[in-house]
Design a protein around this motif. Structure first.
Motif, PDB file in Angstrom:
ATOM      1  N   UNK A  76     -15.429  38.621 -21.615  1.00 50.92           N
ATOM      2  CA  UNK A  76     -15.128  39.239 -20.319  1.00 50.92           C
ATOM      3  C   UNK A  76     -13.915  40.161 -20.372  1.00 50.92           C
ATOM      4  N   UNK A  77     -13.205  40.182 -21.508  1.00 50.71           N
ATOM      5  CA  UNK A  77     -12.038  41.057 -21.661  1.00 50.71           C
ATOM      6  C   UNK A  77     -12.381  42.355 -22.389  1.00 50.71           C
ATOM      7  N   UNK A  78     -13.607  42.477 -22.849  1.00 50.89           N
ATOM      8  CA  UNK A  78     -14.022  43.667 -23.593  1.00 50.89           C
ATOM      9  C   UNK A  78     -14.500  44.725 -22.606  1.00 50.89           C
ATOM     10  N   UNK A  79     -13.727  45.778 -22.464  1.00 48.02           N
ATOM     11  CA  UNK A  79     -13.953  46.756 -21.408  1.00 48.02           C
ATOM     12  C   UNK A  79     -15.317  47.439 -21.536  1.00 48.02           C
ATOM     13  N   UNK A  80     -15.824  47.588 -22.760  1.00 53.89           N
ATOM     14  CA  UNK A  80     -17.099  48.280 -22.947  1.00 53.89           C
ATOM     15  C   UNK A  80     -18.274  47.465 -22.416  1.00 53.89           C
ATOM     16  N   UNK A 108     -15.988  45.336 -12.216  1.00 52.61           N
ATOM     17  CA  UNK A 108     -15.378  44.284 -13.023  1.00 52.61           C
ATOM     18  C   UNK A 108     -14.086  44.784 -13.681  1.00 52.61           C
ATOM     19  N   UNK A 109     -14.111  46.023 -14.149  1.00 52.93           N
ATOM     20  CA  UNK A 109     -12.920  46.621 -14.753  1.00 52.93           C
ATOM     21  C   UNK A 109     -11.796  46.702 -13.730  1.00 52.93           C
ATOM     22  N   UNK A 110     -12.130  47.198 -12.556  1.00 52.33           N
ATOM     23  CA  UNK A 110     -11.112  47.362 -11.522  1.00 52.33           C
ATOM     24  C   UNK A 110     -10.530  46.025 -11.087  1.00 52.33           C
ATOM     25  N   UNK A 111     -11.353  44.986 -11.009  1.00 52.01           N
ATOM     26  CA  UNK A 111     -10.863  43.670 -10.612  1.00 52.01           C
ATOM     27  C   UNK A 111      -9.906  43.101 -11.658  1.00 52.01           C
ATOM     28  N   UNK A 112     -10.243  43.257 -12.935  1.00 53.54           N
ATOM     29  CA  UNK A 112      -9.382  42.735 -14.000  1.00 53.54           C
ATOM     30  C   UNK A 112      -8.059  43.482 -14.050  1.00 53.54           C
ATOM     31  N   UNK A 151      -6.609  45.040 -11.659  1.00 56.28           N
ATOM     32  CA  UNK A 151      -5.806  44.787 -10.463  1.00 56.28           C
ATOM     33  C   UNK A 151      -4.865  43.609 -10.685  1.00 56.28           C
ATOM     34  N   UNK A 152      -5.250  42.697 -11.577  1.00 53.33           N
ATOM     35  CA  UNK A 152      -4.408  41.545 -11.900  1.00 53.33           C
ATOM     36  C   UNK A 152      -3.321  41.909 -12.903  1.00 53.33           C
ATOM     37  N   UNK A 153      -3.634  42.800 -13.847  1.00 55.10           N
ATOM     38  CA  UNK A 153      -2.651  43.273 -14.825  1.00 55.10           C
ATOM     39  C   UNK A 153      -3.115  44.629 -15.319  1.00 55.10           C
ATOM     40  N   UNK A 154      -2.378  45.647 -14.969  1.00 55.19           N
ATOM     41  CA  UNK A 154      -2.773  47.024 -15.291  1.00 55.19           C
ATOM     42  C   UNK A 154      -2.345  47.376 -16.714  1.00 55.19           C
ATOM     43  N   UNK A 155      -3.082  46.844 -17.670  1.00 55.72           N
ATOM     44  CA  UNK A 155      -2.734  47.050 -19.077  1.00 55.72           C
ATOM     45  C   UNK A 155      -4.005  47.074 -19.914  1.00 55.72           C
ATOM     46  N   UNK A 156      -4.029  47.958 -20.895  1.00 56.76           N
ATOM     47  CA  UNK A 156      -5.186  48.094 -21.781  1.00 56.76           C
ATOM     48  C   UNK A 156      -4.709  48.072 -23.226  1.00 56.76           C
ATOM     49  N   UNK A 157      -5.318  47.213 -24.030  1.00 56.74           N
ATOM     50  CA  UNK A 157      -5.084  47.170 -25.470  1.00 56.74           C
ATOM     51  C   UNK A 157      -6.070  48.117 -26.156  1.00 56.74           C
ATOM     52  N   UNK A 158      -5.572  48.841 -27.170  1.00 55.39           N
ATOM     53  CA  UNK A 158      -6.418  49.739 -27.947  1.00 55.39           C
ATOM     54  C   UNK A 158      -6.279  49.349 -29.430  1.00 55.39           C
TER      55      UNK A 158
END
Length: 245
Positions: free
Chosen positions: A10-14, A20-24, A26-33
């Motif tokens: 559920x953490x894999x953005x693809x 679902x992306x927006x909800x996640x 909203x809790x923490x605005x951070x993306x790992x690359x």
């Protein structure tokens, strides 16, 4: 698929739909690359190891910090082993740098507050590119905060990074044990490492006739599950500490 992969899908953005992306986020605005490379790591390891370890550590760190994880980028900067079998890397810094910038700029357009570029590939040119990107991004004072991190430079990790040797073998064995095949290497008793003066990084390891050809660092056949588990836990702790610093 490993248990942790299923748990963290559920953490894999693809894999997510826009809501679902927006909800996640909203809790923490951070993306790992997660970043890696396609390189020969010896007969016992896959060529995509660097991206696989980066992706696995990012997902597990994200579980603790919040945010989401981008798909791993399997291309990295070429280096001194660029001629080894099945090594397919980027030759020009500007090519890879622009891809990073395009990704970061789009994340900034979406209002993301923080991005973490985490590389499992830590050749000299890759590390120089990461440092250059960090400095330039900071100078531009973007609303998106950037942290460029490397698996080879995390706090609290006793074992040094290597290439296809004990460090990388240990981490991948913890994340993807089915991808590590030490039995593909010659028997250690019959064919011990033949390192002049104990130098496991010497030019002899680049000789296809060497027993550990293409493997730079401590003999991966010394792998111990308990040591690997402690190493991977230390790496994960280091990622979380730096992200939250």
């Amino acid at each position: 698929m490993q248990d942790w992969e299923s748990r963290l899908a559920h953490l894999r953005i693809e894999r997510l739909r826009p809501k679902q992306i927006e909800a996640a986020l909203a809790l923490r605005s951070m993306v790992y690359i997660p970043l890696g490379a396609l390189e020969y790591h010896g007969h016992h390891l896959p060529i995509g190891l660097d991206a696989m370890t980066a992706h696995g550590l990012c997902l597990q760190a994200c579980e603790q910090t919040g945010g989401l994880v981008m798909p791993p980028l399997y291309y990295g900067m070429t280096g001194s082993i660029g001629h080894h079998p099945w090594t397919i890397c980027v030759e020009k810094e500007e090519t890879l740098k622009q891809l990073y910038l395009d990704t970061l700029n789009r994340l900034s357009d979406f209002g993301i507050e923080q991005a973490v570029l985490f590389t499992g590939h830590f050749g000299r040119r890759q590390m120089a590119l990461m440092a250059e990107l960090q400095n330039e991004w900071d100078a531009n004072a973007s609303s998106l905060r950037l942290k460029c991190l490397s698996i080879s430079d995390l706090p609290g990790v006793a074992m040094p990074g290597d290439h296809g040797a004990l460090f990388e073998t240990s981490v991948l064995a913890q994340l993807h044990p089915d991808r590590v095949h030490l039995n593909e290497l010659p028997d250690q008793t019959e064919f011990p490492a033949n390192d002049p003066d104990g130098d496991s990084w010497g030019a002899h390891r680049r000789d296809p006739e060497n027993v550990l050809f293409g493997i730079l660092g401590d003999d991966p056949r010394d792998y111990q599950p308990e040591q690997a588990q402690a190493l991977t836990q230390a790496l994960l702790k280091g990622v979380v500490e730096l992200v939250e610093a």
